[in-house]
Design an enzyme around this catalytic site. Structure first.
Site, PDB file in Angstrom:
ATOM      1  CG  HIS A   1      -0.305  -8.517   0.933  1.00  0.00           C
ATOM      2  ND1 HIS A   1       0.976  -8.964   0.883  1.00  0.00           N
ATOM      3  CD2 HIS A   1      -0.482  -7.979   2.179  1.00  0.00           C
ATOM      4  CE1 HIS A   1       1.571  -8.721   2.057  1.00  0.00           C
ATOM      5  NE2 HIS A   1       0.709  -8.120   2.862  1.00  0.00           N
TER       6      HIS A   1
ATOM      7  CD  GLU B   1      -4.827  -6.318   4.239  1.00  0.00           C
ATOM      8  OE1 GLU B   1      -4.143  -6.081   3.231  1.00  0.00           O
ATOM      9  OE2 GLU B   1      -4.521  -5.906   5.380  1.00  0.00           O
TER      10      GLU B   1
END
Ligand code: HPA
Ligand code: ZN
Length: 347
Positions: A201, A204
């Site tokens: 990730h 974001e």
């Protein structure tokens, strides 16, 4: 009702697709949360299923994570992890999913005293049944919680080695800002040494620099979310040139305030700039839709053309970790689906 599959109103939902960004803990529907709480005699801070749904209003990633980790407390037994995973697979099968690469967060459970084996055995057994009974292939991606230490991540990887053949890759999730990918250099080095495929990730809530680090330090093969790459032209060039997939989660991004509305999401811009964009649900029980619902919502809001939708479905298989011949078989099936005579009239 086989005859209804692919009817124009459900084209986006029913398109054959792979899901590449899905946290299994994020598929815990309030009904199952109540059922497991009862089964395991775990007290819940909610009076009813409706009460749970009303609590799902988030201002940012952390406000979501607090509630999401609290929900996981009902998951204690191998059968709980099986039921959770099986429920996801049956829903996904109804929305065109033919292959799923699924994240799990072992530390969320081992830190509560649930053995690693309990978690992975329940998930794995359901994935095997998904293969046999639903014709959904799958892969399992072990995520390290980035708010915890690098040493704890290394210990988690060591625990996982006993189940090496059940795991395809490693990922990085939880609170992003303040926990850059470079914090996890050593554990990703080790994971790659044993053949686990790295994803992370990044971008974001965190800055484009975190995407650079995920690529350069962790050697991530895909970027999960990655939507903040739009702030860095040179980074966009790198992602396009390297054909690095982004696993974008539009409903999640709106619920967590990354974009104010779905209409303002940059998915379509990124797609039209030549990035290898995929559409995913992230945590469907919390964000209001499974992946087919997410395709449908994005198609209506942005809007997306039929050609955009087919590209997104194609990208989902191309960005997967499936062997080339299986990718080709899925892409052929996608082409046959799109070429159905009953679908010729829609644009
Ligand atoms: N971001 C970070 N961690 C997460 C997410 C997410 O979207 N979902 C579940 N854990
Ligand atoms: Zn995620």
């Amino acid at each position: 009702m086989r005859g209804m599959i692919g009817d124009p109103p459900n084209f986006a939902r029913d398109l054959p697709k792979a899901e590449l960004h899905l946290h299994i803990e994020g598929t815990l529907e309030p009904e199952l949360m109540f059922e497991l709480a009862r089964r395991n005699a775990v007290p819940l801070p909610y009076a009813s299923v409706e009460d749970v749904r009303q609590a799902y209003v988030f201002s940012d990633l952390q406000s979501f994570l607090d509630i999401y980790y609290a929900g996981c407390r009902v998951l204690l037994k191998e059968q709980d992890f099986y039921d959770l995973t099986w429920a996801y697979l049956t829903r996904a099968a109804g929305q065109g999913v033919r292959h799923a690469e699924i994240f799990f967060d072992p530390q969320t459970h081992t830190d509560r005293g649930v053995p690693f084996e309990t978690v992975i055995a329940g998930i794995h057994r359901a994935l095997e049944d998904g293969r046999g009974r639903l014709d959904i292939s799958s892969g399992l991606i072990l995520c390290f919680l980035r708010h915890l230490s690098a040493d704890a991540a290394m210990q988690t990887l060591a625990n996982a080695m006993q189940y090496r053949e059940w795991i395809v890759g490693v990922g990085l999730d939880s609170s992003e800002v303040g926990h850059p990918p470079s914090k996890f250099r050593a554990v990703f080095d080790r994971a790659r040494e044993v053949g686990l495929l790295p994803v992370a990730h990044a971008g974001e809530e965190g800055p484009p620099d975190y995407i650079w680090e995920a690529l350069d330090v962790l050697q991530a093969r895909r970027i999960d979310h990655g939507v903040r790459c739009a702030e860095d032209e040179r980074l966009i060039g790198r992602l396009v040139e390297g054909k690095i997939p982004l696993t974008v989660c539009p409903l999640s991004n709106v619920k967590l305030g990354v974009f104010p509305t779905l209409q303002q999401h940059n998915l379509k811009q990124l797609l039209h700039r030549g990035l290898m964009v995929t559409v995913n649900s992230d945590d469907p029980a919390y964000f209001g839709g499974y992946v087919g619902d997410t395709f449908q919502a994005a198609a209506a809001a942005l809007p997306l053309s039929r050609a955009d939708l087919v590209t997104l479905a194609r990208n989902s298989f191309q960005a997967s970790f499936l062997p080339e011949e299986q990718k080709r078989a899925h892409l052929d099936a996608l082409r046959r689906f799109v070429d159905q005579p009953s679908l010729k009239t829609i644009s």
